[in-house]
Design a protein around this motif. Structure first.
Motif, PDB file in Angstrom:
ATOM      1  N   SER A  42       0.938  -1.409  -5.066  1.00  0.00           N
ATOM      2  CA  SER A  42      -0.160  -0.287  -4.836  1.00  0.00           C
ATOM      3  C   SER A  42      -1.273  -0.501  -5.931  1.00  0.00           C
ATOM      4  N   LEU A  66      -7.940  -0.434   2.753  1.00  0.00           N
ATOM      5  CA  LEU A  66      -6.719  -1.147   2.350  1.00  0.00           C
ATOM      6  C   LEU A  66      -6.990  -2.671   2.391  1.00  0.00           C
ATOM      7  N   GLU A  77       0.912  -1.274   0.015  1.00  0.00           N
ATOM      8  CA  GLU A  77       0.098   0.110   0.100  1.00  0.00           C
ATOM      9  C   GLU A  77       1.086   1.326  -0.016  1.00  0.00           C
ATOM     10  N   GLN A 114     -10.138   2.064  -4.394  1.00  0.00           N
ATOM     11  CA  GLN A 114      -9.725   1.023  -3.606  1.00  0.00           C
ATOM     12  C   GLN A 114     -10.916   0.272  -2.944  1.00  0.00           C
TER      13      GLN A 114
END
Length: 715
Positions: free
Chosen positions: A193, A327, A159, A351
């Motif tokens: 990412s 996340l 992340e 996300q």
């Protein structure tokens, strides 16, 4: 697996377990594309949506390299922004390492003393930790960091976009540079990412001082791994297939009613933009008989863990969360994502959207439930940008002088004594930690944070006084949190609350809302900042002091103007959403124009410049145009208040050269208090740091380049 492909470079044992233990017929495109560059030792940025297999894309080649090159000791670091994410990943990483007879272990603030001793003694091959805990190891008198990290070869940063956009990113880079100096050779850096708007720049940022000497590659599912030059164009994120629906419900009560009525039997993840909204929605859903779990940063780690584990095992239920679940924490297969109001960024929406559609035969989906017309317009703007394939670039905050001060103090704790002429070498030439930081070091010496003896710097009495408690733990965290009280039911900590809930005047019992349940306060320990509670039947209140709303960005606010001018996002709009958008467009029509900005005199006589430029651009305009701006400098995301006596004929002469004389916004003492380590800086440098972070010079210049029209509202 078929032959003749990059994956055949992996260790045969890894390949065997991929097929026979995981049951995978093949690797995913990202995982295949990552093999060759990572085995060569290149730095890399691996890009994929949530649940895109990024962890395996990094670990399978690095574990193969670990075996092939006979790495010994702790040779791979796996860094995450959240302890919960580390806990979630640990069993999987441990399993993969175990295939090759290797070990993995956790090290963070919740790991007990005996487990830490075991880590130091056994030196696991893979260590999962946070940058803060890593720095704690470097400064601890109980860790021989040179011996422990002697075999270190590579670092994975999961992340990475979550680090790069704030001061934790500067802290991460600085700690990695110090670690590189300790081990005496470059470390391979691999970032994981979700989609970002500037992957090449993010990779270069992650490489730190190594960007000048090491090969770096962006690896994405739909791109071949290629060497990255600074001028490389970013791949554009294309909206994935799925169902996105935008609705207007008018209140949180109505949102709870909709969630309770829809999708019975399914697992639903609901995102809210504040902890207070999470608590209030959680209580409303439970009142409607919905099995509901909560997750946010002010719940205790144990409460969050229990909630997330129970949700992962349940079926017909809802978990309500802030961005803590944005996340990659695994909460099992989700059926639906629901968004209350608008997320702040397109990247955040991506996300959250990526949490769904993981099972075969399912698609990604998200239902927006907006409580107001403004939030509906904001959500439509985010979705309009998403539909165009636009994602925010991840930009590190400018001028991190306070992090420089923190790092110099941490370095002196790490090395005990550092040469007053050689300290800058410990960051390998990485700006801003080089010789340009000499005024900061001089200030630290002059004010007792550092002492000097015989050309050596060491920690002084002022640093001991301000940061020395609990073995300098305060020095490793780069954010200042507001003071909060711990809430305990018996011996179990439930979470933390804003102290104002304990000081506000109330009639009768004082009740709190925490974990989606009401609690009656039975005792307050003011000295130790604790309060004790017992269950109550309703009536609880939730509140937390905000860390400060940074406002909407220039692109999002401009997209809001487009929505008001008639642009619809490429999603399903409910009849309620269409009706409310029509109302908003009608009401806001006097304030938007496709050809530029408007100056409008309201019915009460106030004069506002409707720039639609975002908070930071408007702050910059307000600070720079004193001749025309209201002396109180009142502004928001959309407009700037002007002097009431300003005449249209004076505008051009007063602001004609404004684009050439823009200045930074002023910074108050209250804002400085929120900048951790600001006391370790000269006041002028602390103010300059904050001023640079509250400005948007490019946005302000864009507004000034457009025509300005003076109008009077109709009616």
């Amino acid at each position: 697996m078929t032959g003749g492909r990059p994956e055949e470079q992996l260790d045969p044992v890894v390949l065997h377990h991929v097929v026979n233990s995981l049951g995978w017929p093949d690797l995913r495109p990202l995982q295949r594309a990552a093999v060759s560059p990572l085995l060569r030792g290149d730095d890399a940025l691996l890009l994929a949506p949530t649940a895109g297999g990024k962890t395996e894309a990094a670990l399978f080649p690095l574990l193969s390299r670990m075996t092939g090159q006979r790495w010994a000791g702790t040779s791979l670091l796996y860094l995450c922004p959240l302890k919960a994410l580390l806990n979630n990943l640990h069993p999987r990483v441990e399993r993969y390492a175990g295939w090759l007879g290797r070990t993995a272990a956790l090290w963070h603030g919740d790991v007990g003393t005996s487990a830490r001793r075991s880590v130091l003694w056994q030196r696991p091959d893979v260590l999962l930790t946070t940058p803060e805990s890593l720095e704690s190891m470097l400064i601890s008198v109980n860790v021989d960091h040179r011996a422990f990290f002697a075999g270190l070869r590579a670092v994975v940063v999961d992340e990475v976009h979550a680090f790069a956009g704030d001061d934790r990113g500067w802290h991460l880079l600085a700690v990695l540079e110090r670690l590189t100096r300790v081990v005496g050779h470059p470390l391979q850096r691999v970032g994981l990412s979700a989609t970002v708007g500037n992957p090449a720049e993010l990779l270069h940022w992650l490489q730190g001082s190594g960007v000048r000497t090491r090969t770096g590659r962006v690896v994405a599912p739909d791109l071949t791994a290629t060497a990255v030059a600074p001028e490389s164009a970013a791949p554009v994120a294309q909206p994935p297939p799925g169902r996105i629906e935008l609705d207007h419900v008018g209140s949180l009560v109505n949102a709870a009613t909709v969630i309770a009525a829809l999708h019975a039997g399914e697992k639903r993840l609901v995102f809210c933009e504040s902890r207070q909204t999470v608590e209030e929605l959680g209580q409303l859903l439970r009142e409607r008989g919905v099995t509901t779990f909560l997750s946010h940063a002010s719940l205790s780690a144990e409460e969050r863990r229990r909630s997330e584990e129970a949700f992962a095992e349940a079926r017909d239920c809802v978990i309500v969360s802030t961005s803590t679940l944005e996340l990659g924490i695994d909460v099992g297969d989700l059926d639906r994502v629901i968004q209350i109001d608008a997320p702040a960024t397109v990247a955040s929406f991506l996300q959250r959207l990526g949490r769904t559609g993981r099972r075969p035969g399912t698609v990604r989906n998200c239902l927006f439930l907006c409580r107001s017309g403004e939030e509906l317009v904001r959500a439509a703007a985010v979705l309009l940008l998403w539909g165009r394939g636009w994602v925010e670039p991840v930009m590190p905050p400018p001028e991190p002088r306070h992090i420089v001060a923190q790092q110099v103090l941490a370095l002196c704790l790490q090395e005990r004594r550092v040469g007053d002429r050689t300290w800058a070498q410990c960051w390998n030439g990485l700006p801003p930690f080089g010789p340009g930081a000499e005024p900061i070091v001089a200030h630290l010496v002059d004010n007792g944070y550092l002492d000097v003896d015989d050309g050596l710097l060491f920690v002084g009495p002022e640093a001991e006084r301000r940061f020395g408690r609990r073995h300098f733990m305060e020095l490793t965290a780069v954010f200042t949190g507001p003071p909060e009280f711990a809430v305990l039911h018996g011996r179990a900590e439930l979470g933390r609350i804003d102290p104002s809930l304990l000081t506000d005047e109330v009639q009768g019992e004082r009740r709190l809302l925490l974990g989606g349940r009401s609690w009656r306060v039975t005792y307050v320990d003011w000295r130790r900042r604790r309060c004790f509670v017992e269950p109550a039947d309703g009536g609880g209140r939730a509140r937390w002091t905000s860390s400060g709303w940074v406002g909407a960005s220039f692109p999002v606010t401009r997209a809001m103007r487009e929505v008001l001018l008639g642009a619809d996002p490429p999603v399903v709009l409910t009849a309620r959403a269409r009706s409310r958008l029509a109302v908003e467009r009608d009401e806001q029509a006097p304030l938007v124009h496709p050809g530029g900005s408007l100056v409008v005199r309201g019915r009460n006589g106030d004069l506002r410049w409707w720039t639609w430029a975002g908070l930071r651009a408007n702050a910059t305009l307000a600070a720079s145009l004193g001749e025309v701006v209201d002396p109180a400098q009142r502004f928001d995301d959309h407009s700037v208040r002007l002097r009431e006596n300003l005449l249209p004929g004076d505008w051009r002469s007063l602001v004609g050269d404004a684009a050439q004389r823009l200045c930074l916004p002023e910074v108050g003492a209250r804002a400085l208090a929120g900048l951790k380590f600001s006391t370790a800086l000269p006041r002028r440098l602390a103010e300059a740091t904050l001023a640079a972070r509250t400005a948007d010079l490019a946005g302000a210049q864009a507004v000034l380049s457009e025509p300005v029209r003076f109008t009077t509202p109709v009616g």
